[in-house]
Design an enzyme around this catalytic site. Sequence first.
Site, mmCIF file in Angstrom:
data_model
loop_
_atom_site.group_PDB
_atom_site.id
_atom_site.type_symbol
_atom_site.label_atom_id
_atom_site.label_comp_id
_atom_site.label_asym_id
_atom_site.label_seq_id
_atom_site.Cartn_x
_atom_site.Cartn_y
_atom_site.Cartn_z
ATOM 1 N N ASP A 54 -0.638 21.072 5.390
ATOM 2 C CA ASP A 54 0.751 20.585 5.439
ATOM 3 C C ASP A 54 1.261 20.652 6.873
ATOM 4 O OD1 ASP A 54 2.991 20.282 2.933
ATOM 5 O OD2 ASP A 54 3.806 20.504 4.958
ATOM 6 N N SER A 162 2.749 5.727 -6.461
ATOM 7 C CA SER A 162 4.110 5.776 -6.987
ATOM 8 C C SER A 162 4.405 4.514 -7.779
ATOM 9 C CB SER A 162 5.070 5.866 -5.793
ATOM 10 O OG SER A 162 6.367 5.472 -6.149
ATOM 11 N N TYR A 175 7.156 1.686 1.800
ATOM 12 C CA TYR A 175 6.522 2.630 0.857
ATOM 13 C C TYR A 175 5.815 1.860 -0.268
ATOM 14 C CZ TYR A 175 6.642 6.860 -2.213
ATOM 15 O OH TYR A 175 6.347 7.935 -3.029
#
Length: 291
Positions: A54, A162, A175
């Site tokens: 991360d 997504s 996105y």
Amino acid sequence: MSYSKRIDQIAGHLNYPKGMLAGQTAIITGSGQGIGAEAARLFANEGAKVVIADVDSKKAEAVAQQINESGGSAIACAGDVLDDAYIKRLIKEAAEFGGGKIHIIINNAGFTWDGVIHKMTDKQWHTILDVHGTAPFKIVREAAPYFRVKDGEPRNIINISSTSGLHGNAGQINYSLAKAGVTGVTKTIAKEWGPQFGVRANTIAFGHIMTRLTAAKEAGAFITTPDGQKVALGIPQAQKAGGPGEGQHLDIPLRRPGTATEAASAILAVASPLFSYVNGQTISVTGGRNM
Ligand SMILES: NC(=O)c1ccc[n+]([C@@H]2O[C@H](COP(=O)([O-])OP(=O)(O)OC[C@H]3O[C@@H](n4cnc5c(N)ncnc54)[C@H](O)[C@@H]3O)[C@@H](O)[C@H]2O)c1
């Protein structure tokens, strides 16, 4: 000592594999919080050695520490997936941690930088494509020597997508392309590395999951791009308030958003041997939204 503890002790002594991912090493990007952090905990519970990757080093360290303190095995490897040098270091450290092997990659790191089409800048466009599309490709390319192997052990790549990628979403043209793109990336991996090496690759597309990404923008969370630009995260309160039926989640048949644990459980399921014959698929984890 309880009977189950004694059995655990004996199993440990015999080095008997425990858990569905025992003996496997997994890299989970974006596992400092949210869905990735939950996945890291679930993977560790199933016996995987987990690399917490991360950009937020403090959060990555905290997740790794918590896993190690509760009997699992994890290391933190902090850095930005937009940085090529970090990707090299991540794969190197993961392979060292895994005793020369990496079995699982979960490409989960990411954020949104929304804007309507006529106001979307080139920088917004390219940053989001790079985070969600180019970085997963580069990570998988760098890890190729650990996946193009024939040692009889499972190999698994999961790319996180997504509903915006599958169905589009107003304000998310960058996105939407990136998340649509990873489905093709996934299928290509499945077709290139399945036949000879048995690598499975799948996409998981989430709907509305309660994390920082979908919290109120007014909460003030942000992420910093490599050149120092702060990008505010979350959805504006006014937009969340929405129109008629607000708060009832009328677009979701289960009438509620998912939790990070529910989302992460789906990742574990796909990575597990229970899904050993599921390959190249895009699995929607949405509570039934967009059926
Ligand atoms: N929450 C949702 O409703 C939802 C819906 C669909 C898809 N997703 C996807 O799920 C994934 C996880 O998101 P989340 O909801 O857990 O969000 P989150 O903000 O809670 O967690 C994302 C994590 O990724 C890390 N990260 C972001 N950019 C990074 C970078 N460049 N390099 C390294 N680490 C980076 C962040 O530091 C953070 O820890 C993302 O790919 C997101 O697009 C989420």
